[in-house]
Design an enzyme around this catalytic site. Structure first.
Site, PDB file in Angstrom:
ATOM      1  N   GLU A 197       0.856  -1.190   0.000  1.00 28.83           N
ATOM      2  CA  GLU A 197       0.000   0.000   0.000  1.00 28.83           C
ATOM      3  C   GLU A 197       0.890   1.237   0.000  1.00 28.83           C
ATOM      4  OE1 GLU A 197      -3.388  -0.227   2.504  1.00 28.83           O
ATOM      5  OE2 GLU A 197      -3.836   1.912   2.359  1.00 28.83           O
ATOM      6  N   ARG A 198       0.676   2.087  -0.999  1.00 31.08           N
ATOM      7  CA  ARG A 198       1.478   3.308  -1.176  1.00 31.08           C
ATOM      8  C   ARG A 198       2.949   2.986  -1.402  1.00 31.08           C
ATOM      9  NH1 ARG A 198      -3.107   5.600  -2.377  1.00 31.08           N
ATOM     10  NH2 ARG A 198      -4.537   5.758  -0.637  1.00 31.08           N
ATOM     11  N   ASN A 240      -3.071  -1.504   7.971  1.00 28.68           N
ATOM     12  CA  ASN A 240      -4.378  -2.062   7.599  1.00 28.68           C
ATOM     13  C   ASN A 240      -4.155  -3.571   7.654  1.00 28.68           C
ATOM     14  OD1 ASN A 240      -5.655   0.412   7.177  1.00 28.68           O
ATOM     15  ND2 ASN A 240      -4.897   0.532   5.078  1.00 28.68           N
ATOM     16  N   LYS A 317      -3.570   0.345  14.259  1.00 28.22           N
ATOM     17  CA  LYS A 317      -4.465   1.312  13.620  1.00 28.22           C
ATOM     18  C   LYS A 317      -5.868   0.845  13.949  1.00 28.22           C
ATOM     19  CE  LYS A 317      -5.920   3.036   9.040  1.00 28.22           C
ATOM     20  NZ  LYS A 317      -5.554   3.171   7.607  1.00 28.22           N
ATOM     21  N   GLU A 321     -10.418   4.743   9.276  1.00 27.36           N
ATOM     22  CA  GLU A 321     -10.603   4.345   7.875  1.00 27.36           C
ATOM     23  C   GLU A 321     -11.136   2.922   7.754  1.00 27.36           C
ATOM     24  OE1 GLU A 321      -6.777   5.230   6.053  1.00 27.36           O
ATOM     25  OE2 GLU A 321      -7.450   7.282   5.670  1.00 27.36           O
ATOM     26  N   ARG A 366     -11.594  17.907   9.801  1.00 24.42           N
ATOM     27  CA  ARG A 366     -10.806  16.682   9.992  1.00 24.42           C
ATOM     28  C   ARG A 366      -9.484  16.965  10.714  1.00 24.42           C
ATOM     29  NH1 ARG A 366      -8.519  12.831   5.110  1.00 24.42           N
ATOM     30  NH2 ARG A 366      -6.699  12.122   6.251  1.00 24.42           N
ATOM     31  N   ASP A 395      -2.601  14.551   6.646  1.00 23.92           N
ATOM     32  CA  ASP A 395      -2.123  13.246   6.178  1.00 23.92           C
ATOM     33  C   ASP A 395      -0.905  13.354   5.265  1.00 23.92           C
ATOM     34  OD1 ASP A 395      -1.871  10.621   5.588  1.00 23.92           O
ATOM     35  OD2 ASP A 395      -3.643  10.455   4.330  1.00 23.92           O
ATOM     36  N   GLU A 423       3.776   9.234  -1.027  1.00 22.70           N
ATOM     37  CA  GLU A 423       2.382   9.135  -1.473  1.00 22.70           C
ATOM     38  C   GLU A 423       1.880  10.431  -2.105  1.00 22.70           C
ATOM     39  OE1 GLU A 423      -0.294   7.905   1.641  1.00 22.70           O
ATOM     40  OE2 GLU A 423      -2.069   8.162   0.388  1.00 22.70           O
ATOM     41  N   HIS A 551      -4.334  18.457   0.148  1.00 18.77           N
ATOM     42  CA  HIS A 551      -5.331  17.446  -0.193  1.00 18.77           C
ATOM     43  C   HIS A 551      -6.139  17.795  -1.445  1.00 18.77           C
ATOM     44  CE1 HIS A 551      -8.045  14.098   0.495  1.00 18.77           C
ATOM     45  NE2 HIS A 551      -7.346  13.743   1.563  1.00 18.77           N
TER      46      HIS A 551
HETATM   47  O1  GCW Z   1      -2.359   8.352   4.008  1.00 19.25           O
HETATM   48  C1  GCW Z   1      -3.375   7.459   4.187  1.00 19.25           C
HETATM   49  C2  GCW Z   1      -3.171   6.484   3.092  1.00 19.25           C
HETATM   50  C3  GCW Z   1      -3.668   5.112   3.432  1.00 19.25           C
HETATM   51  C4  GCW Z   1      -3.069   4.707   4.771  1.00 19.25           C
HETATM   52  C5  GCW Z   1      -3.529   5.694   5.843  1.00 19.25           C
HETATM   53  C6  GCW Z   1      -2.918   5.421   7.207  1.00 19.25           C
HETATM   54  C7  GCW Z   1      -2.341   2.577   5.546  1.00 19.25           C
HETATM   55  O2  GCW Z   1      -3.770   6.976   1.925  1.00 19.25           O
HETATM   56  O3  GCW Z   1      -3.271   4.248   2.396  1.00 19.25           O
HETATM   57  O4  GCW Z   1      -3.386   3.389   5.147  1.00 19.25           O
HETATM   58  O5  GCW Z   1      -3.126   6.988   5.472  1.00 19.25           O
HETATM   59  O6  GCW Z   1      -1.925   6.066   7.530  1.00 19.25           O
HETATM   60  O7  GCW Z   1      -3.420   4.597   7.945  1.00 19.25           O
END
Ligand code: GCW
Length: 734
Positions: A197-198, A240, A317, A321, A366, A395, A423, A551
């Protein structure tokens, strides 16, 4: 530069000849023979042999306390490194036999060493640090590498090699150092199916399917690279998280990786899927206060420690999300963290609980949500819990102010989480050296009413005398031969480790070290390449999200512009939520007339941001909704400045294309061509950002492009309709 100087430079560089082919696999640990004969001779005269005393047969503590595998790693690295750099075999012996012996030892393995270092040195070196010093003995000298524990010897070995690789004088060598932060961690967002992921550098390096039978040699090289910059912990897989990770077969696979990493001082940590007890063993609940759940985790933790005796702990986590967590059972983050903390405490483990939370049902800004959820929990966590906070409140945007939690939880150790993977800064195709960005947050003053509460001092624990401290970087590595996809993105992995060890290093120092080791010590390479690195983060900010915009990227894959997006199911996933452009102006009002996120900062930090007149340009649209015709410090209107920032970012990338072109004969052809191609892509991407964003924002400002900004290549609809398919690091990750 004048034309004549330009040609002189080109001419000189071509005289240097084409450098040896290099696929980038060796990272900054190349150990090629030093070409400068005089320098090589002087090093060879200073270091003649590597002395690794025989470990005592037995005795309290033995040879250090991590076991001889770590000392063997230090010895092998020194032997390969010194022999490579000096172009001649440097012998490894057990007793010093000649002038210039490099003597390794810990107080218990080599008591003679105590005569050469002081008690104060050893105290300063602490558990992981080392002493590296040239000591005169009569007409002779020794190079002493001493540490309290074996791991310090390994870190010191890498530092000595770095001195040589970067052509530093070692005649007066005298270094005593210890890391400022205890847990210096890489966080992989790698999935068990090996997507990342990323991640933009291929697949996950962890070969789960064939582990534990096949143990890739790459794991050791990963460990060497991490140890060379002082990293000492790794979370192997995605936050995740997949509950399967905690099953017996996976624990065996993890144990096999841990065995390779252990001699390099790197501990394994695992992410937790909160619902694991339900998913794996059909428990009815994952309520952290339920006795069956407590028992499940206690038993599971015992099983983990049987497989991995030095297991570091968990990263969680939760309720973020879509991930499950204690709030599903009306419990708090502290209830969840404390359950796991109790389970690992007996074995010295820790729990790192992420503060990256924001709730679809919560209509509040947020940027404020993590603070609202976590500040009430300050003081409610067990001693072995850290709360891990991203550098900024949204983020990992190209630029954010520091996260307000850093100034608001004095009773809780806070870990800093940064993203090494890019990212939001061009992913695997754009140059963005991130040390300047990390320094910005580390040096930010939270202005808590106590002396010296920079983010760095809160994170390293010194501000509040915390017992534990940690920093984490989300990895940018994968199976690409060069590890990081973009050859220059290796610098970010390197910079993260160096800053984790010593956050007082400057970005320029780190860029200089990295360039010398990874490319060349030739000043005609070092100067231009380091300036490219040092300019790059600001250039990306300028051509993507200048003046505090954030963003406004495309949805899902997050690559390229998408300021027009407003069809996402959550309001706070939409760029329009963040830029708030309208007929009057642009930007998110976070002052008292808006969301008042500013109130989450101490007055000393908030005050300059609060007032439009004193708010630095770089945070203007983060904190204020500003009229299009607002006069900026430069005398130009906001609209003009906005457009010019986009243009300026592109112009900077164009200067790199020229600079890089001049290096053709000074570096190897393989990396030269790779970066050259990526810079073509970066310039095109930068233009896309400018053309898409300026045209989209013009639909509100109704103003023409100012002088100095090139006309767009395509109309706005072209960019709005463009769909980017098959991007790495996203859809594949699901
Ligand atoms: O930046 C966002 C990302 C998700 C990531 C999330 C996080 C792992 O787009 O891909 O998930 O943050 O940090 O939990």
């Amino acid at each position: 530069m004048s034309r004549s100087k330009f040609f002189l430079l080109v001419g000189t560089l071509s005289l240097l000849g084409v450098a040896r082919a290099d696929d980038g696999y060796r990272l900054w640990l190349r150990y090629d023979k030093i070409a400068d004969e005089a320098l090589r001779q002087s090093y060879a005269a200073t270091i003649s042999e590597i002395v690794v005393p025989e470990p005592p047969a037995q005795g309290p503590g033995g040879f250090g306390d991590l076991g001889t595998a770590t000392v063997a790693a230090a010895r092998d690295e020194l032997s390969a490194g010194l022999s490579g750099l000096l172009g001649t075999t440097i012998p490894v012996v057990t007793k010093a036999s000649r002038n210039g012996a490099l003597v390794l030892g810990t107080p218990c393995s080599n008591p003679d060493l105590l005569a050469l270092v002081t008690e104060a040195d050893l105290r300063a070196a602490g558990e992981e640090g080392y002493i590296l010093r040239r000591v005169a003995i009569g007409a002779e000298h020794r190079i002493v590498l001493a540490a309290n524990r074996d791991i310090g010897l390994l870190y010191g070995a890498f530092t000595l090699l770095r001195q040589l690789e970067t052509h530093q004088p070692i005649g007066q060598l005298s270094i005593v150092t210890a890391p400022k932060i205890q847990r210096r961690m890489i966080n992989h967002w790698d999935n068990l199916a090996r997507t990342v992921e990323r991640g933009y550098a291929g697949q996950s390096i962890w070969e789960w399917f064939v582990l534990p039978d096949v143990v890739s040699p790459r794991y050791r090289d990963y460990a060497r690279a991490c140890a060379s910059i002082g990293l000492n912990g790794t979370v192997l897989t995605n936050v995740n998280a997949d509950a399967q990770l905690l099953t017996a077969p996976f624990l065996q696979k993890i144990a096999a990786i841990a065995r390779v990493l252990r001699p390099y001082g790197i501990r394994v940590y695992l992410p937790v899927r909160w619902s694991a007890p339900i998913e794996l063993d059909q428990l009815k609940t994952a309520d952290p206060l339920d006795p069956a759940v407590i028992k499940w985790w206690t038993v599971k933790v015992a099983e983990i420690y049987r497989a991995i005796p030095d297991f570091g702990g968990f990263l969680v986590k939760a309720n973020s999300e879509g991930q499950p967590g204690p709030q599903n059972y009306h419990r708090t983050h502290a209830d969840g963290a404390n359950l796991l903390a109790d389970a690992v405490a007996l074995n010295g483990g820790i729990v790192i609980w992420r503060a990256f939370v924001y709730d679809a049902a919560n209509p509040d800004d947020r940027a404020k949500q993590a603070y609202s959820e976590f500040v009430p929990l300050d003081g409610k966590f067990r001693d072995n819990v850290l709360v891990q906070v991203k550098n900024g409140p949204i983020d990992f945007m190209p630029r954010e102010p520091f996260h307000p939690l850093f100034g608001a939880m004095p009773k809780t150790p806070l870990a800093l989480e940064v993203q090494i993977t890019q990212e939001y800064l061009g992913q695997g195709t754009q140059l963005a050296f991130l040390a300047p960005m990390w320094k910005e947050v580390l040096e930010a003053d939270t202005h808590r009413p106590a002396a010296d509460t920079t983010v760095a001092r809160i994170v390293d624990g010194s501000a509040d005398l915390q017992r534990i401290s940690a920093i984490a970087g989300v990895a940018n590595i994968g199976t690409d031969r060069n590890w990081t996809g973009h050859p220059l993105a290796q610098a970010n992995w390197y910079a993260f480790g160096r800053l984790a060890w010593d956050h007082t290093l400057t970005a320029a120092q780190i860029a200089d070290e990295w360039t010398r080791q990874t490319f060349s010590n030739d000043p005609r390479v070092v100067a231009p390449l380091t300036s490219m690195l040092l300019e790059s983060r600001e250039a990306v900010v300028n051509y993507s999200m200048p003046l505090g915009l954030h963003h406004i990227m495309a949805t899902g894959h997050h690559y390229g512009p998408g300021p027009w997006v407003d069809d996402q199911k959550r309001p706070d996933w939409n760029p329009v939520y963040y830029h708030r452009a309208d007929a009057k102006g642009i930007g998110f009002d976070r002052t008292a007339t808006g969301s008042n996120a500013l109130a989450q900062y101490a007055p000393g930090a908030a005050k300059p941001w609060d007032d439009l007149a004193t708010c630095p340009d770089e945070f203007l649209l983060w904190f204020h909704h500003v009229p299009w015709d607002y006069r900026m410090r430069s005398g130009k209107s906001l609209w003009e400045e906005l457009c010019l920032h986009y243009q300026h970012g592109i112009d900077t990338v164009r200067t790199w294309q020229k600079t890089w072109g001049l290096l053709q004969n000074a570096i190897d052809a393989e990396r030269f061509a790779h970066v050259q191609g990526l810079l073509i892509r970066q310039e095109r991407d930068a233009r896309e950002w400018r053309d898409a964003c300026t045209q989209y924002f013009a639909t509100f400002s109704k103003m023409p492009l100012p002088a100095g900004v090139e006309p767009p290549e395509h109309p706005l609809e072209f960019y709005e309709k463009a769909v980017l398919r098959y991007t790495p690091g996203w859809s594949a990750g699901k």
